[in-house]
Design an enzyme around this catalytic site. Structure first.
Site, PDB file in Angstrom:
ATOM      1  N   TYR A 105      -6.095  -0.756  -2.775  1.00  0.00           N
ATOM      2  CA  TYR A 105      -4.480  -0.534  -3.381  1.00  0.00           C
ATOM      3  C   TYR A 105      -4.804  -0.335  -5.274  1.00  0.00           C
ATOM      4  CZ  TYR A 105      -3.717  -0.924   1.845  1.00  0.00           C
ATOM      5  OH  TYR A 105      -3.766  -0.839   3.049  1.00  0.00           O
ATOM      6  N   GLY A 139       0.802  -0.782  -0.217  1.00  0.00           N
ATOM      7  CA  GLY A 139      -0.512   0.704  -0.252  1.00  0.00           C
ATOM      8  C   GLY A 139       0.745   1.274   0.065  1.00  0.00           C
ATOM      9  N   THR A 140      -0.029   2.327   0.520  1.00  0.00           N
ATOM     10  CA  THR A 140       1.128   3.843   0.228  1.00  0.00           C
ATOM     11  C   THR A 140       1.638   3.594  -0.727  1.00  0.00           C
ATOM     12  OG1 THR A 140       0.207   3.500   2.901  1.00  0.00           O
ATOM     13  CG2 THR A 140       1.903   5.369   2.064  1.00  0.00           C
ATOM     14  N   LYS A 141       2.961   3.555  -0.560  1.00  0.00           N
ATOM     15  CA  LYS A 141       4.347   3.504  -1.446  1.00  0.00           C
ATOM     16  C   LYS A 141       4.217   3.088  -2.518  1.00  0.00           C
ATOM     17  CE  LYS A 141       9.207   2.259  -2.431  1.00  0.00           C
ATOM     18  NZ  LYS A 141       9.435   3.409  -3.432  1.00  0.00           N
ATOM     19  N   ARG A 180       8.890  11.581  10.678  1.00  0.00           N
ATOM     20  CA  ARG A 180       8.628  13.045  10.814  1.00  0.00           C
ATOM     21  C   ARG A 180       9.519  13.590  11.536  1.00  0.00           C
ATOM     22  NH1 ARG A 180       4.396  14.619   9.860  1.00  0.00           N
ATOM     23  NH2 ARG A 180       4.025  15.399  11.789  1.00  0.00           N
ATOM     24  N   THR A 204       7.206  -2.018   4.560  1.00  0.00           N
ATOM     25  CA  THR A 204       8.129  -1.833   2.743  1.00  0.00           C
ATOM     26  C   THR A 204       9.245  -1.394   3.056  1.00  0.00           C
ATOM     27  OG1 THR A 204       7.306  -2.415   1.221  1.00  0.00           O
ATOM     28  CG2 THR A 204       7.125  -0.153   1.328  1.00  0.00           C
ATOM     29  N   ARG A 234      17.254  -3.232   3.601  1.00  0.00           N
ATOM     30  CA  ARG A 234      16.475  -2.064   4.167  1.00  0.00           C
ATOM     31  C   ARG A 234      15.528  -3.749   4.278  1.00  0.00           C
ATOM     32  NH1 ARG A 234      14.639   3.663   3.490  1.00  0.00           N
ATOM     33  NH2 ARG A 234      17.105   4.732   4.019  1.00  0.00           N
ATOM     34  N   SER A 265      -9.614  -4.071   9.278  1.00  0.00           N
ATOM     35  CA  SER A 265      -8.599  -3.093  10.167  1.00  0.00           C
ATOM     36  C   SER A 265      -9.205  -1.322   9.953  1.00  0.00           C
ATOM     37  CB  SER A 265      -7.808  -2.319   8.813  1.00  0.00           C
ATOM     38  OG  SER A 265      -6.150  -1.655   8.429  1.00  0.00           O
ATOM     39  N   GLN A 323      -6.198  -4.183  11.893  1.00  0.00           N
ATOM     40  CA  GLN A 323      -4.701  -3.614  10.766  1.00  0.00           C
ATOM     41  C   GLN A 323      -5.269  -2.316  11.281  1.00  0.00           C
ATOM     42  OE1 GLN A 323      -2.940  -3.270   6.937  1.00  0.00           O
ATOM     43  NE2 GLN A 323      -2.879  -5.668   7.702  1.00  0.00           N
ATOM     44  N   HIS A 358     -11.747  -3.483   4.898  1.00  0.00           N
ATOM     45  CA  HIS A 358     -10.574  -1.811   5.261  1.00  0.00           C
ATOM     46  C   HIS A 358     -10.786  -0.553   6.101  1.00  0.00           C
ATOM     47  CE1 HIS A 358      -7.037  -0.677   3.046  1.00  0.00           C
ATOM     48  NE2 HIS A 358      -6.485  -0.091   4.077  1.00  0.00           N
TER      49      HIS A 358
END
Length: 307
Positions: free
Chosen positions: A63, A26-28, A222, A261, A267, A161, A186, A125
């Protein structure tokens, strides 16, 4: 200390392998729903993660990355029963309606795009939606559809989630027996947000629900993380680990399974190398204390105002 000793609840693949840290898509990696082309970059990233040892892949209808996961699973030389695949039904968001006309359609679409005969974990979700967004389905009706899919063998486990306690209680009430209780929630979790909603982690862990953490590494990006930077740096040096590994280990020692991720091989390797060191209780408490004093929420700010 092994992962089994850390988590409040553990799951196993069909072949019996313990489910560990998840690779998120997700996100990225999230794509517009109108994009039908397969992202070769994401497919390659999933294949790399699988090669390095990831066996838990997290995706979602929202996603629009299920097809990439499916392509990677098809190319990977790994038995399906050794993998744990999680995906999610999207009930819509704001002006966006649910992408599927029904929860059943969402499940069947996921099976098709993933190219699998069953999904290990299927989540709703978010509980924040209207029946107008879901084409007429209430939270309870969505849950009933997931229960039916589980009975049919399409899904092994069901959960949600971003759910506060009242929504989890509705799912418990809608379940005909403990076999169909929610088993995963989640949520956004990191030192700066240790409870996405009031008392949610303790409630879940007391009710047989595994908490999974998305955005567990949020403090690293942050400004507020300056308050935590010195502690993370000291601990990373002490244990010969990275600050990301310290945060992931912290998450595990809170009894929570991280979803993370990266596009970098180093990483990805680090995300799996978490079981040869252990933070002391005092170090976990210090991270928690600093985090509590520097609150930050990345997602669902409006939705959780009353929770």
């Amino acid at each position: 200390m092994t992962q089994s000793n850390l988590l409040s609840k553990t799951f196993r693949t069909k072949s019996g392998k313990e489910v560990s840290v998840a690779l998120g898509t997700g996100t990225k990696w999230k794509q517009q729903q109108s994009i039908n082309d397969i992202s070769t970059e994401l497919v390659d990233n999933i294949l790399l993660a699988l090669k390095l040892g990831f066996r838990h892949i997290d995706t979602a209808e929202a996603y629009n990355t299920q097809k990439e996961v499916g392509e990677a699973l098809k190319k990977a030389d790994i038995p399906r029963e050794d993998l744990w695949v999680t995906t999610k039904y999207s009930p819509g968001w704001g002006p966006i309606k649910a992408y599927s006309k029904s929860p059943k359609e969402s499940v069947d679409k996921a099976l098709s795009q993933l190219g699998v005969d069953y999904i290990d974990l299927f989540l709703i979700h978010s509980p924040f939606f209207t029946t107008e967004q879901t084409h007429g389905y209430t939270l309870e009706q969505i849950w009933e559809a997931l229960i039916e899919a589980k009975k049919e063998g399409k899904i092994r486990e069901i959960g949600i989630s971003n759910a506060p306690i009242p929504h989890l209680e509705r799912l418990f009430a809608a379940s005909p027996s403990p076999e169909f209780y929610p088993v995963v929630n989640q949520i956004e979790f990191h030192p700066f947000l240790q409870n996405q909603s009031k008392n949610i982690v303790e409630y879940c862990q007391n009710h047989g629900i595994l908490v999974e953490a998305f955005s567990p590494l949020a403090p690293l990006s942050r400004v507020e993380s300056n308050a935590l930077a010195g502690t993370l740096k000291t601990l990373a040096e002490k244990y010969n680990k990275t600050e990301a590994q310290v945060l992931l280990r912290y998450t595990l020692q809170r009894g929570i399974l991280p979803v993370t991720t990266s596009s970098k091989e180093s990483r990805l390797k680090e995300s799996l190398d978490l079981f040869d060191f252990e933070l002391t209780e005092e170090e976990v408490e210090e991270i928690s204390k600093i985090g509590t004093a520097n609150p930050y929420r990345a997602f669902f700010s409006e939705q959780f105002k009353d929770y």
